[in-house]
Design an enzyme around this catalytic site. Structure first.
Site, PDB file in Angstrom:
ATOM      1  N   CYS A 142      25.651  17.305-104.659  1.00 24.15           N
ATOM      2  CA  CYS A 142      25.343  16.336-103.594  1.00 24.15           C
ATOM      3  C   CYS A 142      26.587  15.528-103.211  1.00 24.15           C
ATOM      4  CB  CYS A 142      24.165  15.453-104.014  1.00 24.15           C
ATOM      5  SG  CYS A 142      23.380  14.635-102.588  1.00 24.15           S
ATOM      6  N   HIS A 235      19.997  19.007-104.583  1.00 31.36           N
ATOM      7  CA  HIS A 235      19.655  18.591-105.946  1.00 31.36           C
ATOM      8  C   HIS A 235      18.720  19.601-106.601  1.00 31.36           C
ATOM      9  CE1 HIS A 235      21.479  14.601-106.247  1.00 31.36           C
ATOM     10  NE2 HIS A 235      21.112  14.376-105.002  1.00 31.36           N
ATOM     11  N   GLU A 237      18.502  20.340-109.533  1.00 34.14           N
ATOM     12  CA  GLU A 237      18.113  19.861-110.861  1.00 34.14           C
ATOM     13  C   GLU A 237      16.982  18.842-110.823  1.00 34.14           C
ATOM     14  OE1 GLU A 237      20.560  16.590-109.275  1.00 34.14           O
ATOM     15  OE2 GLU A 237      20.639  18.779-109.169  1.00 34.14           O
TER      16      GLU A 237
END
Length: 301
Positions: A142, A235, A237
């Site tokens: 990001c 993102h 994750e």
């Protein structure tokens, strides 16, 4: 194989409750194997959440992974206790003479600032320069991806008219590249940002290849052709509730945020969010660890 964590790290209990195999230092020392040494520069405000998310993503591999958490010394965290940082984190001065198999640089809530206005920018530049000679492969996430593209290639970020928040469809552009091996042709992934980098700026650099993008969210995955630098403008994750927590946080601040796209059933924030990107995130991190870290790093760091 497990992911190796410090005994008292709060993320360890969360991961074990999800049946993710973790290993503490004592047991790891009894194994006749060299674990992959991964350095995680955590710039996110609520560091415990990011620790859990990244460790969860890195755990889906047959490799033993030893993670070290790094913080910047030129910034004081407002959302994480100093006791937690002092116990589980190191500074750049502590590790600058070491070498690592891989490194992750997370996002940070400083998108609306120019890079040079960020109070730890000089330290971050020093870390990114050091990574070129001390890390086999670095993954930027990001804002970390935008910072890496700016530092390494001079690619600027641009403000968006509105915040990009939600789960967006992406398409893979080159299935022959190992980083996207086993990806579906189209996949979902989270975004949460106010700024963006643009395809036309990246395309000017022959050393960079765009591997995945979205009609709505733009460029998602970029890699240097040697695999040493990887940039994820999203993102993967994130866990199920992260965008939900961000949405209600912004509501409480009176920011009148838009409902995250493709996230709640029927766009109803009272409903339980749909988890539609976990396999993609796990595959991305596993591919990175296998093909760009484990397969290329020397046995003797």
């Amino acid at each position: 194989m497990p992911i190796k964590v410090q005994k008292d790290l709060p993320a360890k209990a969360v991961l074990e409750s999800e049946n993710i195999f973790t290993m503490d230092e004592d047991r790891a020392l009894r194994q006749d194997i060299r674990p992959l040494e991964i350095l995680i520069l955590n710039l996110m405000p609520i560091k415990e959440d990011t620790e859990t998310q990244l460790l969860r993503a890195l755990s889906n591999t047959p490799l033993q992974v030893d993670c070290t958490f790094l913080m910047v010394a030129t910034h004081v965290s407002k959302n994480t206790s100093m006791s937690h940082l002092n116990k589980f984190y190191v500074t750049f001065q502590d590790i600058r003479h070491k070498r690592y198999d891989g490194m992750i640089i997370t996002g940070a809530p400083v998108e609306n600032l120019e890079f040079e206005e960020v109070n730890y920018w000089e330290e971050l530049k020093m870390i990114m320069e050091w990574s070129k000679t001390h890390v086999t492969s670095t993954m930027h996430i990001c804002w970390g991806a935008q910072a890496g593209l700016y530092y390494h290639y001079g690619i600027c970020k641009y403000p968006r008219k509105t915040k990009l928040s939600g789960i967006y469809e992406h398409r893979v552009l080159d299935r022959k590249v190992p980083l996207v091996r086993s990806f579906n042709d189209y996949f979902m992934a989270p975004h949460s940002r106010f700024t963006e980098v643009r395809r036309e700026d990246i395309a000017k650099h022959p050393d960079l290849v765009i591997l995945a993008e979205s009609d709505e969210a733009g460029v998602f995955l970029v890699m240097s052709r040697d695999g040493r630098q990887i940039f994820v403008q999203g993102h993967p994750e994130y866990d199920r509730m992260t965008l939900n927590n961000e949405y209600y946080r912004d509501l409480s601040k009176g920011m009148n945020p838009a409902i995250p796209c493709n996230y709640y059933p029927d766009d109803d924030p009272c409903e339980h969010p749909i988890l539609s990107w976990r396999n993609t995130g796990n595959t991305l991190y596993s591919n990175w660890l296998n093909f760009y870290v484990y397969q290329t790093t020397p046995y003797q760091l």
